[in-house]
Design a protein around this motif. Sequence first.
Motif, PDB file in Angstrom:
ATOM      1  N   LYS A   1     -16.005 -23.521  24.937  1.00 20.29           N
ATOM      2  CA  LYS A   1     -16.276 -24.050  23.723  1.00 20.29           C
ATOM      3  C   LYS A   1     -15.709 -25.754  23.744  1.00 20.29           C
ATOM      4  O   LYS A   1     -16.275 -26.299  22.808  1.00 20.29           O
ATOM      5  CB  LYS A   1     -15.397 -23.267  22.505  1.00 20.29           C
ATOM      6  CG  LYS A   1     -16.369 -21.969  22.515  1.00 20.29           C
ATOM      7  CD  LYS A   1     -15.610 -21.207  21.423  1.00 20.29           C
ATOM      8  CE  LYS A   1     -16.414 -19.747  21.335  1.00 20.29           C
ATOM      9  NZ  LYS A   1     -16.010 -18.861  20.299  1.00 20.29           N
ATOM     10  N   ILE A   2     -14.672 -25.891  24.157  1.00 24.06           N
ATOM     11  CA  ILE A   2     -14.276 -27.442  24.532  1.00 24.06           C
ATOM     12  C   ILE A   2     -13.928 -27.406  25.888  1.00 24.06           C
ATOM     13  O   ILE A   2     -13.865 -26.408  26.659  1.00 24.06           O
ATOM     14  CB  ILE A   2     -12.984 -27.425  23.758  1.00 24.06           C
ATOM     15  CG1 ILE A   2     -11.883 -26.943  24.059  1.00 24.06           C
ATOM     16  CG2 ILE A   2     -13.508 -27.476  22.355  1.00 24.06           C
ATOM     17  CD1 ILE A   2     -10.695 -27.055  23.433  1.00 24.06           C
ATOM     18  N   SER A   3     -13.988 -28.923  26.366  1.00 20.43           N
ATOM     19  CA  SER A   3     -13.731 -28.903  27.777  1.00 20.43           C
ATOM     20  C   SER A   3     -12.339 -28.711  28.009  1.00 20.43           C
ATOM     21  O   SER A   3     -11.503 -29.152  27.197  1.00 20.43           O
ATOM     22  CB  SER A   3     -14.119 -30.426  28.202  1.00 20.43           C
ATOM     23  OG  SER A   3     -13.106 -31.388  27.571  1.00 20.43           O
ATOM     24  N   PHE A   4     -11.996 -28.462  29.535  1.00 14.86           N
ATOM     25  CA  PHE A   4     -10.586 -28.102  29.599  1.00 14.86           C
ATOM     26  C   PHE A   4      -9.831 -29.490  29.661  1.00 14.86           C
ATOM     27  O   PHE A   4      -8.723 -29.278  29.224  1.00 14.86           O
ATOM     28  CB  PHE A   4     -10.592 -27.619  31.047  1.00 14.86           C
ATOM     29  CG  PHE A   4      -9.176 -27.559  31.793  1.00 14.86           C
ATOM     30  CD1 PHE A   4      -8.452 -26.442  31.474  1.00 14.86           C
ATOM     31  CD2 PHE A   4      -8.568 -28.410  32.602  1.00 14.86           C
ATOM     32  CE1 PHE A   4      -7.188 -26.307  31.826  1.00 14.86           C
ATOM     33  CE2 PHE A   4      -7.292 -28.491  33.086  1.00 14.86           C
ATOM     34  CZ  PHE A   4      -6.469 -27.047  32.706  1.00 14.86           C
TER      35      PHE A   4
ATOM     36  N   TYR B   1     -17.695 -30.301  15.274  1.00 14.57           N
ATOM     37  CA  TYR B   1     -16.786 -31.231  15.085  1.00 14.57           C
ATOM     38  C   TYR B   1     -16.683 -32.223  16.403  1.00 14.57           C
ATOM     39  O   TYR B   1     -16.896 -31.698  17.317  1.00 14.57           O
ATOM     40  CB  TYR B   1     -15.463 -30.837  14.889  1.00 14.57           C
ATOM     41  CG  TYR B   1     -15.156 -30.186  13.429  1.00 14.57           C
ATOM     42  CD1 TYR B   1     -15.077 -31.049  12.333  1.00 14.57           C
ATOM     43  CD2 TYR B   1     -15.160 -28.912  13.236  1.00 14.57           C
ATOM     44  CE1 TYR B   1     -14.982 -30.523  10.947  1.00 14.57           C
ATOM     45  CE2 TYR B   1     -14.732 -28.215  12.170  1.00 14.57           C
ATOM     46  CZ  TYR B   1     -14.864 -29.184  10.746  1.00 14.57           C
ATOM     47  OH  TYR B   1     -14.576 -28.621   9.644  1.00 14.57           O
ATOM     48  N   SER B   2     -16.570 -33.549  16.100  1.00 13.79           N
ATOM     49  CA  SER B   2     -16.499 -34.625  17.397  1.00 13.79           C
ATOM     50  C   SER B   2     -15.377 -33.963  18.184  1.00 13.79           C
ATOM     51  O   SER B   2     -14.349 -33.353  17.580  1.00 13.79           O
ATOM     52  CB  SER B   2     -16.670 -36.057  16.831  1.00 13.79           C
ATOM     53  OG  SER B   2     -15.232 -36.083  16.140  1.00 13.79           O
ATOM     54  N   PRO B   3     -15.315 -34.647  19.504  1.00 16.94           N
ATOM     55  CA  PRO B   3     -14.326 -34.403  20.465  1.00 16.94           C
ATOM     56  C   PRO B   3     -12.919 -35.128  19.655  1.00 16.94           C
ATOM     57  O   PRO B   3     -11.602 -34.834  19.890  1.00 16.94           O
ATOM     58  CB  PRO B   3     -14.592 -34.680  21.630  1.00 16.94           C
ATOM     59  CG  PRO B   3     -15.691 -35.762  21.337  1.00 16.94           C
ATOM     60  CD  PRO B   3     -16.526 -35.022  20.446  1.00 16.94           C
ATOM     61  N   ILE B   4     -13.333 -36.279  19.001  1.00 17.13           N
ATOM     62  CA  ILE B   4     -12.040 -37.005  18.573  1.00 17.13           C
ATOM     63  C   ILE B   4     -11.365 -36.055  17.462  1.00 17.13           C
ATOM     64  O   ILE B   4     -10.111 -35.991  17.421  1.00 17.13           O
ATOM     65  CB  ILE B   4     -12.452 -38.086  17.949  1.00 17.13           C
ATOM     66  CG1 ILE B   4     -13.152 -39.277  18.848  1.00 17.13           C
ATOM     67  CG2 ILE B   4     -11.244 -38.879  17.111  1.00 17.13           C
ATOM     68  CD1 ILE B   4     -13.666 -40.502  18.225  1.00 17.13           C
ATOM     69  N   VAL B   5     -11.981 -35.442  16.523  1.00 17.21           N
ATOM     70  CA  VAL B   5     -11.381 -34.351  15.412  1.00 17.21           C
ATOM     71  C   VAL B   5     -10.692 -33.406  16.337  1.00 17.21           C
ATOM     72  O   VAL B   5      -9.554 -32.973  15.870  1.00 17.21           O
ATOM     73  CB  VAL B   5     -12.206 -33.874  14.531  1.00 17.21           C
ATOM     74  CG1 VAL B   5     -11.802 -32.959  13.607  1.00 17.21           C
ATOM     75  CG2 VAL B   5     -13.118 -34.985  13.652  1.00 17.21           C
ATOM     76  N   VAL B   6     -11.240 -32.723  17.356  1.00 22.40           N
ATOM     77  CA  VAL B   6     -10.843 -31.536  18.099  1.00 22.40           C
ATOM     78  C   VAL B   6      -9.443 -31.942  18.715  1.00 22.40           C
ATOM     79  O   VAL B   6      -8.456 -31.397  18.593  1.00 22.40           O
ATOM     80  CB  VAL B   6     -11.717 -30.793  19.088  1.00 22.40           C
ATOM     81  CG1 VAL B   6     -11.167 -29.975  19.991  1.00 22.40           C
ATOM     82  CG2 VAL B   6     -13.080 -30.258  18.372  1.00 22.40           C
ATOM     83  N   PHE B   7      -9.347 -33.309  19.638  1.00 26.54           N
ATOM     84  CA  PHE B   7      -8.167 -34.003  20.072  1.00 26.54           C
ATOM     85  C   PHE B   7      -7.318 -33.855  19.044  1.00 26.54           C
ATOM     86  O   PHE B   7      -5.941 -33.335  19.381  1.00 26.54           O
ATOM     87  CB  PHE B   7      -8.447 -35.248  20.574  1.00 26.54           C
ATOM     88  CG  PHE B   7      -7.714 -35.834  21.479  1.00 26.54           C
ATOM     89  CD1 PHE B   7      -7.039 -35.697  22.753  1.00 26.54           C
ATOM     90  CD2 PHE B   7      -6.508 -36.614  20.672  1.00 26.54           C
ATOM     91  CE1 PHE B   7      -6.060 -36.153  23.306  1.00 26.54           C
ATOM     92  CE2 PHE B   7      -5.373 -37.305  21.000  1.00 26.54           C
ATOM     93  CZ  PHE B   7      -5.157 -36.998  22.518  1.00 26.54           C
ATOM     94  N   PHE B   8      -7.308 -34.424  17.890  1.00 25.05           N
ATOM     95  CA  PHE B   8      -6.083 -34.595  17.052  1.00 25.05           C
ATOM     96  C   PHE B   8      -5.826 -33.423  16.355  1.00 25.05           C
ATOM     97  O   PHE B   8      -4.566 -33.259  16.087  1.00 25.05           O
ATOM     98  CB  PHE B   8      -6.608 -35.711  15.928  1.00 25.05           C
ATOM     99  CG  PHE B   8      -6.484 -37.145  16.669  1.00 25.05           C
ATOM    100  CD1 PHE B   8      -5.286 -37.696  16.786  1.00 25.05           C
ATOM    101  CD2 PHE B   8      -7.600 -37.833  16.775  1.00 25.05           C
ATOM    102  CE1 PHE B   8      -5.296 -38.819  17.314  1.00 25.05           C
ATOM    103  CE2 PHE B   8      -7.512 -39.263  17.396  1.00 25.05           C
ATOM    104  CZ  PHE B   8      -6.142 -39.727  17.553  1.00 25.05           C
ATOM    105  N   ALA B   9      -6.859 -32.370  16.052  1.00 25.00           N
ATOM    106  CA  ALA B   9      -6.304 -31.224  15.813  1.00 25.00           C
ATOM    107  C   ALA B   9      -5.221 -30.569  16.483  1.00 25.00           C
ATOM    108  O   ALA B   9      -4.339 -30.052  15.984  1.00 25.00           O
ATOM    109  CB  ALA B   9      -7.528 -30.203  15.600  1.00 25.00           C
TER     110      ALA B   9
END
Length: 552
Positions: A48-51, A16-24
């Motif tokens: 797995k994702i940036s801090f 998933y893109s960082p945009i999707v992760v952000f809003f999740a």
Amino acid sequence: MSDFFQILDAGTIGGYSPIVVFFAFFFATFISEDLACLTAGALAGQGKISFALALFACFAGIFVGDILLYWTGRIFGNKIVETKLFSRLVSEKSIETASVWLNKNGATAIFLSRFITGFRLPTYLAAGFLKTDFLKFAFYFLLATAIWTPILVGSTAFAGQFFFSKSLLLVVVLAFVLLKIILHFSSWKNRRFFVGRLKRLTNWEFWSLKVFYFPVVIYVLFLAIRHRSLTVFTCANPAILASGFVGESKAEIYEGLRKSAANASYLLNYTKLCAENSLAENLNQARNFIAENDLQFPLALKPDAGERGKNVEILNNFDELETNISKLESDFILQEFFDGLETSVFYFRYPNCEKGEIFSITEKTFPCVTGDGKANLETLILRDKRAVCLAKKYLEQNAERLNVIPEADEKVNIINIGTHSRGAIFSDGEHLRTKKLEAKIDEICRGFEGFYFGRFDIRARSFEDFSRAGNFKIIELNGVTSESTNIYDKKFSLFEAYKILFRQWRIAFEIGAENFRRGAKATKISDLLKLIFGRNIKSNEPVKMSFGITDS
């Protein structure tokens, strides 16, 4: 915008893109702020994702979510509080407490509520209800979130990276548990509750009945084997259902005492309100009772078959009377209230003896706290070394005035019901024993045909009046399962308390066995079980016994 998310990107979850992760994670904070922060931090710790992505997603979600809470409180006000779903999540009392705290501390309360468990939701809603300055609210909350979120996300990321790098679930679970413990004990109130629990564990006076009475149950079984009957003790008071083991009617016992004209001056006026009657019928009966006996509030309302002070209420006006009567699910007694000092007198008489004895006397004290002109009643209760042991009960019984600040040196009673389970303080009252008192109690008991064993709860204007057998009133009389409540005096050790209770039960079995030989019928085990589980059985009929000394 895409450049911003590219800066935050350092790997994705499942492609998933960082945009999707952000809003999740942004929207996950609306469901559970803590769990969203912990999960984001754990993922960041495992790379797995940036801090930065984890931090900003949670920060933005928390900030926006609580701004929405503010405006929910401001726009919808009390309408949302009245909904059933909301009342399950946040109590009306917590909103009231948060409002008082907010009024007193202003924007500081908004900031601090972020770090004190149980205050976030009610405080932000209260800020909206009270229409506090929005810009100040937003600024202080932004500051609190800017401190809170990095701590929570960062500490979890650190733990995930250096201690539990192989297990995401373990990191989240352990961090969640640790966070809840920290937040729980961040509250001074919760810390005092914990102190109270520790004190109850170390002081047998506050042990649960199941734990404390286990040795007594074993001794009762021993007595049953000795007397070759498990229920012969139910013959101790042939005039009372099962001798007062459980489920006996207080009204019927009171009527038994009233049969002797000499007892009338020691009894209180009362009326029995039946659950099968309509609210209108019971209210009309209550009003007639008050008018006919020229009574004033307060009045006492208690279950006809209650025990240990459960559901006993002191009513101060007609509104409270109507509210409580409307809730009746069983028969209750509305009784004249006699204000004064309270004692208990445990009495017994062997059927072949002309004179009975006072087994024990208990002096009861209604606990109070002393004001300092600064702290409210809730704080005073939680501060008190003894009151903290039963703090939840005291807070519940004083719910309507917990925010009141007593004057300096003002003494405030925190209960007015003389029941140990409700928080009254019991001490040995042997010093109150006099010949006059012994003679009067024996006379009262002998006037109740078929009664030999039980405990009176008595109120008097003074202990001197009580000892002189003068101006006192019998609140109620309890039967065979009465407790010799003087055992709760601090001077008695646990061993000495059991010794008193063992003697009490030995006497009950001996009196029951003697009455059984005289013709009294023991309650069947099946009937005792029905009583224990709240089912009715046919009341015992008073037994006329013709052997030896009569009950006249």
